[in-house]
Design a protein around this motif. Sequence first.
Motif, short mmCIF file in Angstrom:
data_model
loop_
_atom_site.label_atom_id
_atom_site.label_comp_id
_atom_site.label_asym_id
_atom_site.label_seq_id
_atom_site.Cartn_x
_atom_site.Cartn_y
_atom_site.Cartn_z
N THR A 198 4.53 5.22 -15.05
CA THR A 198 4.69 5.65 -13.67
C THR A 198 5.69 6.79 -13.54
OG1 THR A 198 6.35 3.96 -13.30
CG2 THR A 198 4.12 3.42 -12.67
N THR A 199 5.37 7.69 -12.64
CA THR A 199 6.21 8.84 -12.33
C THR A 199 6.16 9.05 -10.83
OG1 THR A 199 5.53 9.84 -14.43
CG2 THR A 199 6.59 11.30 -12.84
N PRO A 200 7.00 8.33 -10.08
CA PRO A 200 6.94 8.45 -8.62
C PRO A 200 7.20 9.88 -8.16
CG PRO A 200 8.31 6.60 -9.27
CD PRO A 200 8.01 7.38 -10.52
N ARG A 201 6.37 10.33 -7.20
CA ARG A 201 6.57 11.66 -6.63
C ARG A 201 5.99 11.68 -5.22
NH1 ARG A 201 1.54 14.50 -7.86
NH2 ARG A 201 0.40 13.12 -9.23
N LEU A 202 6.63 12.44 -4.36
CA LEU A 202 6.17 12.60 -2.99
C LEU A 202 5.08 13.65 -2.93
CD1 LEU A 202 9.59 12.55 -1.16
CD2 LEU A 202 7.76 10.89 -0.89
N THR A 203 4.07 13.40 -2.09
CA THR A 203 2.99 14.36 -1.93
C THR A 203 2.43 14.27 -0.51
OG1 THR A 203 0.85 15.10 -2.83
CG2 THR A 203 1.25 12.74 -2.81
N ASP A 204 1.81 15.35 -0.06
CA ASP A 204 1.18 15.36 1.28
C ASP A 204 -0.17 16.05 1.22
OD1 ASP A 204 2.05 17.96 0.93
OD2 ASP A 204 2.73 18.19 2.99
N HIS A 205 -0.98 15.65 0.28
CA HIS A 205 -2.27 16.29 0.03
C HIS A 205 -3.38 15.83 0.97
CE1 HIS A 205 -4.10 12.75 -1.86
NE2 HIS A 205 -2.86 12.47 -2.22
N TYR A 245 -3.09 14.08 4.50
CA TYR A 245 -2.30 12.87 4.70
C TYR A 245 -0.82 13.24 4.78
CZ TYR A 245 -6.50 10.30 3.51
OH TYR A 245 -7.78 9.80 3.51
N GLU A 246 -0.08 12.50 5.58
CA GLU A 246 1.36 12.71 5.68
C GLU A 246 2.01 12.40 4.33
OE1 GLU A 246 2.98 13.90 8.38
OE2 GLU A 246 1.02 14.14 9.33
N TRP A 247 3.31 12.60 4.24
CA TRP A 247 4.04 12.34 3.01
C TRP A 247 3.86 10.90 2.57
CZ3 TRP A 247 5.62 16.06 0.07
CH2 TRP A 247 5.91 17.30 0.63
N HIS A 248 3.59 10.75 1.31
CA HIS A 248 3.47 9.43 0.70
C HIS A 248 3.83 9.53 -0.77
CE1 HIS A 248 -0.49 11.35 0.24
NE2 HIS A 248 -0.67 10.59 -0.83
N VAL A 249 3.95 8.40 -1.42
CA VAL A 249 4.36 8.37 -2.82
C VAL A 249 3.16 8.09 -3.71
CG1 VAL A 249 5.86 7.24 -4.52
CG2 VAL A 249 6.63 7.50 -2.17
N HIS A 250 3.03 8.91 -4.74
CA HIS A 250 2.09 8.63 -5.83
C HIS A 250 2.94 8.14 -6.99
CE1 HIS A 250 -1.63 11.31 -4.79
NE2 HIS A 250 -1.35 10.43 -3.85
N ALA A 285 -3.64 1.64 -12.19
CA ALA A 285 -2.61 0.68 -12.60
C ALA A 285 -1.28 0.98 -11.91
CB ALA A 285 -2.44 0.70 -14.12
N ALA A 286 -0.93 2.26 -11.83
CA ALA A 286 0.35 2.64 -11.22
C ALA A 286 0.34 2.45 -9.72
CB ALA A 286 0.68 4.09 -11.58
N ASP A 287 -0.59 3.08 -9.02
CA ASP A 287 -0.60 3.01 -7.55
C ASP A 287 -0.93 1.61 -7.04
OD1 ASP A 287 0.21 5.60 -7.21
OD2 ASP A 287 -1.64 6.31 -6.30
N CYS A 288 -1.95 1.00 -7.57
CA CYS A 288 -2.34 -0.34 -7.11
C CYS A 288 -1.32 -1.38 -7.57
CB CYS A 288 -3.73 -0.70 -7.61
SG CYS A 288 -5.03 0.37 -6.93
N GLY A 289 -0.80 -1.20 -8.78
CA GLY A 289 0.24 -2.11 -9.27
C GLY A 289 1.47 -2.09 -8.38
N MET A 290 1.88 -0.91 -7.95
CA MET A 290 3.04 -0.81 -7.07
C MET A 290 2.75 -1.43 -5.70
SD MET A 290 5.53 0.27 -8.81
CE MET A 290 6.66 0.38 -7.43
N ALA A 291 1.55 -1.25 -5.19
CA ALA A 291 1.19 -1.88 -3.90
C ALA A 291 1.30 -3.39 -4.00
CB ALA A 291 -0.21 -1.46 -3.47
N LEU A 292 0.82 -3.96 -5.10
CA LEU A 292 0.93 -5.41 -5.31
C LEU A 292 2.39 -5.81 -5.52
CD1 LEU A 292 -2.17 -6.01 -7.60
CD2 LEU A 292 -1.96 -6.50 -5.15
N ALA A 293 3.15 -4.95 -6.19
CA ALA A 293 4.56 -5.23 -6.42
C ALA A 293 5.32 -5.38 -5.11
CB ALA A 293 5.19 -4.13 -7.28
N PHE A 294 4.98 -4.56 -4.12
CA PHE A 294 5.65 -4.66 -2.82
C PHE A 294 5.47 -6.05 -2.21
CE2 PHE A 294 4.84 0.13 -2.48
CZ PHE A 294 6.05 0.43 -3.08
N PHE A 295 4.30 -6.65 -2.42
CA PHE A 295 4.06 -7.99 -1.89
C PHE A 295 4.91 -9.02 -2.61
CE2 PHE A 295 0.79 -6.06 0.43
CZ PHE A 295 0.41 -6.94 1.42
N VAL A 296 5.05 -8.89 -3.91
CA VAL A 296 5.87 -9.83 -4.66
C VAL A 296 7.34 -9.68 -4.24
CG1 VAL A 296 6.68 -10.51 -6.97
CG2 VAL A 296 4.27 -9.94 -6.61
#
Length: 186
Positions: A92-99, A102-107, A120-131
């Motif tokens: 994972t390499t978190p970075r802000l983008t607005d492509h 879409y407004e600013w969000h993290v990839h 794995a990175a984006d979906c894994g982090m979304a699931l991580a937020f729930f945990v």
Amino acid sequence: MLITHDTRCALDTVVDLVNTAPEDDASPDALPDVGALADFVRNHEISDVGVLSELDLSAVHKIRGRFASVFAAPDARAAAAVINDLVAAAGTTPRLTDHDGYEWHVHYFAPGASVADHLAADCGMALAFFVVAGEQERLRRCEAPDCRRAFVDLSRNRSRRYCDSRTCGNRLHVAAYRARRKEAAG
């Protein structure tokens, strides 16, 4: 729990990915070939994945199984272990983008990452937020006896039991109603 647009998109993607797996040996795989994977990528607006290949398909099938184990995890510790492995392996390499309007969000995926690492990175982090939020129990499987589809319970009181109340839930409620009527009729 506040869920941002990009997290919601990642949750929808991971649920749809898990639900492409065959439910049993007789069921077809909804991601049988590279063309189906390309459709999945396009339908979920997954960006920056490049040209897809059989290697990508194989890698996505592997992470799909890992994501399925998150939905089957008995507790947050077990879910966290799988998520940590997925996210670490993706580099994972978190970075802000607005492509793409879409407004600013993290990839979370690294630039040039494969589609499997991206998922794995984006979906894994979304699931991580729930945990992290103590909401791992919202990552569920449908309780209908003939359905095991994954879903995320976003109801206020964590009471959702079926992947779709109009199909699985309604079908079971109608069956229960008919059984009660039959029993009452004697």
